[in-house]
Design a protein around this motif. Structure first.
Motif, PDB file in Angstrom:
ATOM      1  N   TRP A 198       1.123  -0.858   0.001  1.00 52.61           N
ATOM      2  CA  TRP A 198       0.325   0.275  -0.111  1.00 52.61           C
ATOM      3  C   TRP A 198       0.950   1.642   0.025  1.00 52.61           C
ATOM      4  CZ3 TRP A 198      -4.286   2.655  -0.491  1.00 52.61           C
ATOM      5  CH2 TRP A 198      -4.084   4.158   0.727  1.00 52.61           C
ATOM      6  N   ARG A 255       0.517   3.926  -2.543  1.00 53.73           N
ATOM      7  CA  ARG A 255      -0.442   5.561  -2.227  1.00 53.73           C
ATOM      8  C   ARG A 255       0.308   7.163  -2.485  1.00 53.73           C
ATOM      9  NH1 ARG A 255       0.167   9.592   0.565  1.00 53.73           N
ATOM     10  NH2 ARG A 255       2.040   8.740   1.729  1.00 53.73           N
ATOM     11  N   ARG A 258      -8.349   1.858   0.248  1.00 41.45           N
ATOM     12  CA  ARG A 258      -7.961   0.847   0.172  1.00 41.45           C
ATOM     13  C   ARG A 258      -8.133  -0.225   0.102  1.00 41.45           C
ATOM     14  NH1 ARG A 258      -4.712   2.663   5.575  1.00 41.45           N
ATOM     15  NH2 ARG A 258      -4.495   4.245   5.564  1.00 41.45           N
ATOM     16  N   GLY A 305       1.691  -7.155   6.445  1.00 38.36           N
ATOM     17  CA  GLY A 305       2.897  -6.405   6.081  1.00 38.36           C
ATOM     18  C   GLY A 305       1.518  -4.703   6.489  1.00 38.36           C
ATOM     19  N   ALA A 320      -2.508  -5.185   5.651  1.00 40.72           N
ATOM     20  CA  ALA A 320      -3.778  -4.688   6.976  1.00 40.72           C
ATOM     21  C   ALA A 320      -4.643  -4.189   7.179  1.00 40.72           C
ATOM     22  CB  ALA A 320      -2.953  -5.682   8.306  1.00 40.72           C
ATOM     23  N   ALA A 321      -3.995  -3.121   6.808  1.00 41.10           N
ATOM     24  CA  ALA A 321      -4.239  -1.458   7.700  1.00 41.10           C
ATOM     25  C   ALA A 321      -5.442  -1.281   6.076  1.00 41.10           C
ATOM     26  CB  ALA A 321      -3.318  -0.258   7.470  1.00 41.10           C
ATOM     27  N   LEU A 322      -5.449  -2.170   5.218  1.00 43.43           N
ATOM     28  CA  LEU A 322      -6.748  -2.020   3.540  1.00 43.43           C
ATOM     29  C   LEU A 322      -7.725  -3.074   3.175  1.00 43.43           C
ATOM     30  CD1 LEU A 322      -3.659  -1.837   1.317  1.00 43.43           C
ATOM     31  CD2 LEU A 322      -4.035   0.262   2.351  1.00 43.43           C
ATOM     32  N   GLN A 323      -7.671  -3.494   4.879  1.00 41.70           N
ATOM     33  CA  GLN A 323      -8.669  -4.589   4.304  1.00 41.70           C
ATOM     34  C   GLN A 323      -9.464  -3.710   5.820  1.00 41.70           C
ATOM     35  OE1 GLN A 323      -8.703  -7.021   2.236  1.00 41.70           O
ATOM     36  NE2 GLN A 323      -6.751  -7.346   2.656  1.00 41.70           N
ATOM     37  N   ASP A 324     -10.963  -3.935   4.865  1.00 37.80           N
ATOM     38  CA  ASP A 324     -12.547  -3.371   5.288  1.00 37.80           C
ATOM     39  C   ASP A 324     -12.614  -4.369   6.621  1.00 37.80           C
ATOM     40  OD1 ASP A 324     -15.078  -1.765   5.792  1.00 37.80           O
ATOM     41  OD2 ASP A 324     -15.090  -2.447   3.926  1.00 37.80           O
ATOM     42  N   THR A 325     -13.553  -4.303   7.387  1.00 39.83           N
ATOM     43  CA  THR A 325     -13.358  -5.418   8.661  1.00 39.83           C
ATOM     44  C   THR A 325     -13.709  -6.328   7.983  1.00 39.83           C
ATOM     45  OG1 THR A 325     -14.240  -5.809  10.613  1.00 39.83           O
ATOM     46  CG2 THR A 325     -15.823  -4.799   8.662  1.00 39.83           C
ATOM     47  N   HIS A 349     -10.825  -8.425   7.412  1.00 39.49           N
ATOM     48  CA  HIS A 349      -9.347  -8.577   8.578  1.00 39.49           C
ATOM     49  C   HIS A 349      -9.619  -9.396   9.397  1.00 39.49           C
ATOM     50  CE1 HIS A 349      -7.393  -6.124  11.996  1.00 39.49           C
ATOM     51  NE2 HIS A 349      -6.803  -6.001  10.495  1.00 39.49           N
TER      52      HIS A 349
END
Lengths: 845, 125
Positions: A512, A516, A529, A547, A550-555, A558
C-alpha cells in the motif's frame, strides 16, 4: 370523453408490442384495448423459442408484463379467435359467440409455417416449429427411447433455429435445403458457405440443393426421407423426427373473408402507415404485405407496431419505413447480419473479405459512382454492423476508406468512432426503436445513468447489445453539458480501478505505501484501501493481512469473517459444489452447538454459523479445519460458491457429472480476489436445477460437453447470463473461465459484478469472445499465467492464520485484557440464539 | 470539554507501540471503558497515536477499533465498519451525522509503550 376501442387480433410478438406501446404512451387514456389471442397463453418470445429446450421457462419467454393482464385499459381474451368482421358496423364476432365493437382494428395474426405438399407429411413425428405447444410435442416425441435423429426441411432462418432446437434435444441433426445454399433469402453463396462450415463444425449435417420427394414411414411414425433426383438405389436418410420450416404463409383468411385486399402471394396489403384497403383496419407483422413483400422477421414487425402506435397515441412524426430490411442475430452461436442491398447490381461494386480459417465472411455493396455504402452481409463476425447499417441507410455518410471496414479486426463500430457523429434520427436501440435524439432528450431531462435512460426510453432493455453505445453517448452528452464525469475512485487517487490495476501491475508494487506514495494523496479511505488490497491480492495472492495490507482490509476481510449488526461475526466454511459428508455435518453441528452459533443454510449450498465473537474465531476455525474443511471466503470480494445439481451420478436426466465439475471449478478459483464477489454454478443437464444462468459463471452440461454462460446476476437487477461458448470439453471450459475471470479482474470497476461489467464493456459479448476465445488482444497467455500463479499459491487463509502466533494474536477483543470479551445481549428465536432487536439507523450512502 | 490533567498518574498502559499496525486500530479497556487506539502511519504528517471511543454511537456496538482509517481532505478519519459513518480521529466529530460523536482520549508514548490517559470525560462532553 369515453375511450375509443382498439381491437388487436392476434397476440404474438408484434401484436403484443403494439399493446405495450399503446398502453405505455396513452397518457390521455384515449383507448380501451381488447386483445384476442388464439393460444391459451400470453404472447411469448418466438425468436428465442429454442432456448426453451436449453432451460428457459415459459415465464422467462413471456412478453406480457403480469400487471398488464389486470390493467383496466386492456382486456385479454386468450384461446379465442375472431370468426367474422362487419367492417361497416365495425363489429367483430368471436368464436365464443360474443362480439366486440371497435373504432380501430389491427390484425396481427402472423403466419403459419408452410408445409410443402410432400407425400407422408402427415405421418406421426412430423412437426412444424412455431409455438410452445409445437416444441412440447417435439420434446415428447423425441424423448421416446431409440429416437435419435431429426431433420429440418428448410435451411432458412427459422429452419436453422429449429435445427438448434433439435440439437438441444440431443438429436443428431440434419438440415435439408432445396436451394444451393443456406438462407438463400439473406445470404449469397460465399457467405452461406462460411455459415455452413461453422454449423457443420457443431455437428449439424447440411444437405443443400436437395429436394425432398417423400417422407416414408408407417403407423409408428416417420422412418426416412427420400430425395428427388437421387439414384434409384440411393439409401434414404433415416430419421425419427421431421420439422417443416419451408417458409411462412400469412394468416390472412379473416381478411380474405372480410373483403380486405390481400397480396398476390398472400398477406394483407398495407401502405406506409400500415393501413389496409378497408377504413379503420390496419395490419402489422407477418400477416402484412408491404411493398409486395411479407417480412418473416420480428424487427420490421416491431417497426410496423411503432408506426401504428404513433398514429394512435403519438405525434405520428417518427414514422419510418416499416420495411427497412436490416437484421443482426446469433444463429446457433454464429453472428450473422445483413442490411440494405445484399447483391450488387450494375451500378455497384462488391468488396469481399473472406477468411476461411477464422470462418469469417464479410461483403459490402458500394455504389460504384458515389462510393456510398448500399448494404452488406456479415457472417461469423458482425463487428461494426451498427455503424455500417447507418451508412447504408444514409444516416451516416460513408467514409472514403470504407474498405477498412471489411476486416472485422480493424472495423470501427459506433462505440469506437463515437456516437457524436450520428444524426438525431439514428436508431441506437434497434429492439425498441429508440433514436439517438430520444436518448439525448432523456439525458437532458436528468437521466444520468444507463439504467435511468433505459427506464425512460426502453433503450438497452431488449437484447442489451446497444448498452455500450448508450453508455458512450451518455458520457459524451454529459461532457457536452458540462457535467463532470468523474471516473476517479475517490479523492486519493485520480484513476479508475482499471487504471490503478494497470499501474500496480506495471510497476510491480507490492504494498500500500508504495502505491499510495507513487500514485495517491492523503491517507486513503474506505474506498481506495480495499480496492488496492484487492488488486494486490489478485496479483500476488499472498496472505491478505501481512505487511501494510492489514490496514487496507475492510472489517470482514480483516477478521476473515462476516461482521453482523451486533459486532459478532458469522463464518462460512467452504463446501465445494455443495457436497458435504455426514461426518462434516456432524462436526459443524457440534461446533455450532458448543459455541451457541445460530445456524442457517445459505443460498449457495453452504452453512452459515452466526454469533461468534472476534476472540472466538480462531478456536472455532481450529475445529472447522480439523473436520477437513477450509475458509469459504464469504468475507471477501472473491469466488464464493460453485453451486451444483447432483448430476448424472444419481439423476435420471443428468448427462454429465456436474458435482465433480463444480468441485473442480470451486477448488481452482477459491480465494481469487476480484472487484466484487463471484458466484458460479454447474447444472448436469438442460433442466438447469443449479440455476447457472443467474451466476457470473454458469456451466450447463450438454450431450457433447458443456455450455458456458457468463455475466448472470441475481440480486436487485437480475440478469440472465449470456451463452458464451457451446459444447466445449473440460479443458477448454476451464481455459475459457481462467481467461474470462482474469480479464474481468483486470478491467472491471470497483464493486462491479460481471453482469454490469459486461453491459458496459465496449463491443459487448462479441468483444469478450474475441478476447477470450480468439485472443484478439494477445493477452491470453498472460491471463492464463496469472491464473496459474493464483492456483499454485493458494492457501487457506485460516490455516495460515492459525499456524502463525503473531497473526493469531490479532484476534483479541481488548489488547490490554485478552481474557475480557464484550458479550452482546442475546434473545432466542425458534430455538436458536439471535441478537436483541435494536432500532435501525440509516447507513451512510 | 473537560480538561484532563495529564500530570497525574491516571494513565493506563495499552500495549507496545511496535505491536500496533500503522493505520489500524486496537481496542483496549480503560477501567472498564472500551477505547479504540489507532497508530497513524508515520509517512503522513499527523499526531502519531490517537484514541477515541470504541463503541460506535450509531449502533451502540463496540466496533470502532475495527474500522478503516483514512483521510478526508486534511482530516484523519476512522470509518465505522457497521454503517460506514466517518469520524474525525482527532476531534471525534462525525462527518456524516452531526447528532453523534466519539469522545477522544489523551495518548502518550513512553519507552515504546502506548498509554491512554484519564478517566472517562463526562458522556457527551
Amino acid at each position: 370523453m369515453a375511450p375509443r376501442s382498439l381491437l388487436v387480433v392476434g397476440n404474438g410478438m408484434v401484436g403484443q408490442k403494439l399493446v405495450d406501446l399503446v398502453v405505455g404512451e396513452d397518457r390521455t387514456e384515449a383507448w380501451h384495448v381488447v386483445v384476442v389471442g388464439e393460444e391459451s397463453r400470453p404472447a411469448y418470445d418466438r425468436v428465442a423459442l429454442s432456448s426453451w429446450f436449453e432451460g428457459r421457462t415459459e415465464a422467462d419467454l413471456s412478453l406480457v408484463a403480469p400487471e398488464l393482464l389486470h390493467h383496466p385499459a386492456v382486456d385479454y381474451r386468450f384461446g379465442r379467435v375472431v370468426t367474422d368482421l362487419d367492417t361497416d358496423a365495425r363489429v367483430a364476432a368471436l368464436d365464443d359467440g360474443t362480439s366486440v365493437a371497435y373504432d380501430e382494428l389491427v390484425i396481427a395474426t402472423g403466419s403459419t409455417p408452410f408445409v410443402p405438399p410432400i407425400e407422408g407429411r402427415d405421418l406421426a413425428g412430423c412437426f412444424v416449429y412455431r409455438t410452445l405447444d409445437d416444441l412440447a410435442a417435439m420434446r415428447e416425441w423425441a424423448a421416446v427411447e431409440g429416437r435419435s435423429v431429426g431433420a429440418v426441411i428448410g435451411g432458412g432462418l427459422l429452419g436453422l433455429e429449429a435445427a438448434n432446437a433439435l440439437r438441444a434435444l440431443g438429436l443428431v441433426t440434419h438440415v435439408i435445403e432445396m436451394a444451393p445454399h443456406l438462407m438463400p433469402q439473406q445470404l449469397d453463396r460465399p457467405a452461406a458457405r462460411m455459415l455452413e462450415r461453422r454449423i457443420t463444425e457443431m455437428g449439424v449435417h447440411i444437405h443443400c440443393g436437395m429436394s425432398t420427394s417423400a417422407i416414408e414411414g408407417d403407423d409408428a411414425g416417420v422412418r426416412s426421407i427420400r430425395f428427388a433426383d437421387a439414384d434409384a438405389d440411393a439409401d434414404p436418410l433415416v430419421v425419427d423426427l421431421v420439422v417443416f420450416s419451408a417458409g411462412i404463409r400469412p394468416r390472412d383468411d379473416l381478411a380474405r373473408r372480410s373483403g380486405i385486399e390481400v397480396g398476390e402471394r398472400g398477406g394483407i396489403v398495407i401502405d406506409d402507415s400500415c393501413r389496409s384497403s378497408v377504413a379503420g383496419i390496419s395490419a402489422i407483422g407477418e400477416v402484412a404485405c408491404h411493398a409486395g413483400r411479407v417480412h418473416g422477421l420480428v424487427a420490421p414487425g416491431y417497426e410496423m407496431a411503432r408506426v401504428v402506435a404513433d398514429r394512435l397515441v403519438g405525434e405520428g412524426a417518427d414514422g419510418r419505413d416499416p420495411g427497412a430490411p436490416s437484421t443482426k442475430l446469433k444463429l446457433m452461436g454464429v453472428a450473422l447480419a445483413s442490411f440494405g442491398q445484399t447483391v450488387a447490381d450494375d451500378g455497384c461494386d462488391e468488396l469481399v473479405f473472406s477468411d476461411p480459417i477464422a470462418k469469417v465472411h464479410r461483403k459490402l455493396v458500394v455504389d460504384a459512382t458515389t462510393g456510398a455504402l448500399r448494404g452488406g452481409i456479415l457472417v461469423g463476425d458482425a463487428e461494426g454492423f451498427d455503424l455500417l447499417a447507418l451508412m447504408a441507410s444514409g444516416d451516416v455518410s460513408t467514409p472514403s476508406d470504407i474498405g477498412s471496414f471489411l476486416s472485422p479486426v480493424s472495423t470501427s463500430s459506433i462505440a469506437t468512432v463515437g456516437p457524436d457523429a450520428l444524426p438525431d434520427s439514428a436508431p441506437i436501440c434497434s429492439c425498441n426503436a429508440v433514436t439517438k435524439g430520444s436518448i439525448c432528450g432523456a439525458i437532458a431531462d436528468g437521466a444520468h445513468t444507463v439504467k435511468a435512460i433505459g427506464a425512460c426510453t426502453s433503450a438497452g432493455t431488449g437484447c442489451g447489445g446497444c448498452v455500450p453505445t448508450v453508455n458512450r453517448l451518455l458520457r459524451s452528452e454529459l461532457d457536452r453539458m458540462g457535467v463532470t464525469v468523474d471516473q476517479r475512485i475517490c479523492e486519493h487517487f485520480a484513476y479508475d480501478r482499471q487504471q490503478l490495476f494497470d499501474l500496480i501491475r506495471f510497476h510491480r508494487h507490492r504494498s500500500w505505501s508504495e502505491v499510495r506514495s507513487a500514485h495517491g494523496t492523503g491517507r486513503g479511505c474506505e474506498i481506495c484501501r480495499p480496492v488496492v488490497a484487492s488488486i494486490l491480492a489478485s496479483l500476488a495472492n499472498g496472505y491478505v493481512l501481512d505487511g501494510d495490507q492489514a490496514a487496507l482490509q475492510d472489517t470482514n476481510d480483516h477478521a476473515l469473517a462476516n461482521l453482523q449488526r451486533n459486532g459478532t461475526y458469522s463464518i462460512v466454511p467452504r463446501i465445494p459444489g455443495g457436497e458435504v459428508t455426514p461426518a462434516q455435518l456432524i462436526a459443524l453441528g457440534r461446533i455450532a452447538d458448543e459455541f451457541g452459533l445460530y445456524t442457517k443454510i445459505t443460498g449457495g449450498q453452504r452453512i452459515d454459523l452466526f454469533g461468534a465473537r472476534l476472540d472466538q474465531l480462531p478456536a472455532i476455525w481450529e475445529r472447522v479445519l480439523a473436520a477437513g474443511m477450509e475458509s469459504g471466503h464469504a468475507y471477501g470480494k472473491a469466488l464464493r460458491t460453485v453451486k451444483s445439481c447432483v448430476g448424472d451420478t444419481w439423476c435420471r436426466y443428468g448427462v454429465q457429472d456436474s458435482v465433480s465439475m463444480a468441485i473442480q471449478i470451486e477448488l481452482r478459483y477459491r480465494g481469487l480476489r476480484a472487484p466484487h464477489k463471484i458466484k458460479a454454478a454447474v447444472s448436469g443437464c438442460a433442466r438447469e436445477c443449479a440455476e447457472a444462468q443467474s451466476k457470473d459463471v454458469g456451466v450447463i452440461a450438454t450431450e457433447r460437453g458443456w455450455n458456458l454462460y457468463v455475466g448472470g446476476n441475481g440480486g436487485t437487477s437480475p440478469r440472465h447470463a449470456d451463452l458464451f461458448a457451446t459444447d466445449v470439453d473440460d479443458d477448454t471450459l476451464v481455459r475459457y473461465i481462467d481467461r474470462f475471470l482474469m480479464f474481468y479482474i483486470r478491467t472491471a470497476d470497483r464493486l462491479q459484478r460481471t453482469a454490469a461489467w459486461l453491459d458496459e464493456l465496449e463491443g459487448g459479448l462479441d468483444h469478450l469472445r474475441s478476447v477470450v476465445i480468439d485472443d484478439s488482444l494477445g493477452i491470453c497467455d498472460e491471463l492464463e499465467a496469472d491464473m496459474a500463479r493464483h492456483v499454485e499459491s493458494y492457501e487457506c487463509e485460516w490455516a495460515a492464520t492459525l499456524r502463525d502466533p503473531e497473526r493469531r494474536a490479532r484476534f483479541v477483543e481488548f489488547v490490554n485484557a485478552p481474557e475480557a470479551a464484550a458479550e452482546p445481549g442475546w434473545s432466542r428465536t425458534r430455538g436458536q440464539r439471535v441478537p436483541l432487536p435494536t432500532t435501525r439507523r440509516e447507513a451512510r450512502v | 470539554m473537560t480538561a484532563i490533567d495529564t500530570t497525574t498518574e491516571m494513565w493506563t498502559e495499552v500495549c507496545d507501540l511496535d505491536t500496533l499496525t500503522p493505520d489500524r486500530g486496537v481496542a483496549a479497556l480503560l477501567d472498564g471503558v472500551p477505547v479504540a487506539v489507532f497508530r497513524l502511519s508515520a509517512d503522513v504528517d499527523s499526531s502519531h497515536v490517537v484514541a477515541v471511543d470504541h463503541v460506535d454511537p450509531v449502533s451502540g456496538v463496540g466496533v470502532m477499533a475495527r474500522g478503516l482509517v483514512g483521510s478526508v481532505g486534511v482530516r484523519d478519519v476512522v470509518v465505522s465498519p457497521l454503517l460506514k459513518q466517518r469520524f474525525d480521529l482527532h476531534t471525534g466529530e462525525c462527518l456524516d451525522d452531526p447528532g453523534v460523536w466519539l469522545r477522544t482520549w489523551p495518548v502518550r508514548v513512553a519507552d515504546g509503550r502506548v498509554l491512554v490517559g484519564g478517566v472517562a470525560p463526562p458522556a457527551g462532553g
